[in-house]
Design an enzyme around this catalytic site. Structure first.
Site: not given
Ligand code: DQA
Length: 140
Positions: A22, A73, A79, A86, A99, A101, A110
């Site tokens: 990140y 985000n 997930h 909703d 996201h 990542s 993920r």
């Molecule tokens: C995330 C990806 C998710 O799988 C993870 O739980 C996060 C960050 C991302 O910004 O890549 O907390 O949303």
């Protein structure tokens, strides 16, 4: 345009947690860049972050009539949170899922987001730039 950037669970730790995934910039630093990016293009951005699923749902509900779009985000909630799904589906404000990542290059769990189907689109894998690209999708 007026846009709302919502960050969910654990995103407050950005810059400290899993830096190889990140990055090293804090959420506050990234938010400042997002604000500047929008401002030079003549748009306003507000920010909200919470670790609580219900508070994220409330933020999405409260955006109704106030914002032209949401960049979301939701972190790990993406997930499995049917409640956030909703909340998105119940409103009319378009949501772009983000996201930082590339979730498809990581753990199996993920790869599935329960939010994507009710979002306008999704941007992932570009680090903090994912937020900027998501904003840009509203400006274009
Ligand atoms: C995330 C990806 C998710 O799988 C993870 O739980 C996060 C960050 C991302 O910004 O890549 O907390 O949303």
């Amino acid at each position: 345009m007026k846009l709302l950037v919502i960050n969910g669970v654990n995103l407050n730790l950005t810059g400290r947690r899993e830096q190889s995934v990140y990055g090293t910039e804090t959420l506050a630093e990234i938010e400042a860049e997002i604000r500047a990016f929008a401002a030079v293009r003549g748009h306003a951005v507000d920010f909200f972050q919470s670790n609580c699923e219900g508070e994220l749902c409330t933020a999405i509900q409260n955006a109704e009539g106030k914002y032209d779009g949401i960049v979301l985000n939701a972190g790990a909630y993406s997930h499995y949170s049917y409640a956030i799904r909703d909340a998105i589906a119940s409103g009319t404000v378009p949501v772009v899922e983000v996201h930082m990542s590339n979730v498809f290059a990581r753990e199996e769990f993920r790869r599935k987001s329960v939010l994507t189907e009710v979002c306008k689109g999704e941007i992932l894998g570009f680090g903090k730039k994912s937020y900027l690209l998501a904003l840009e999708s509203f400006f274009l």
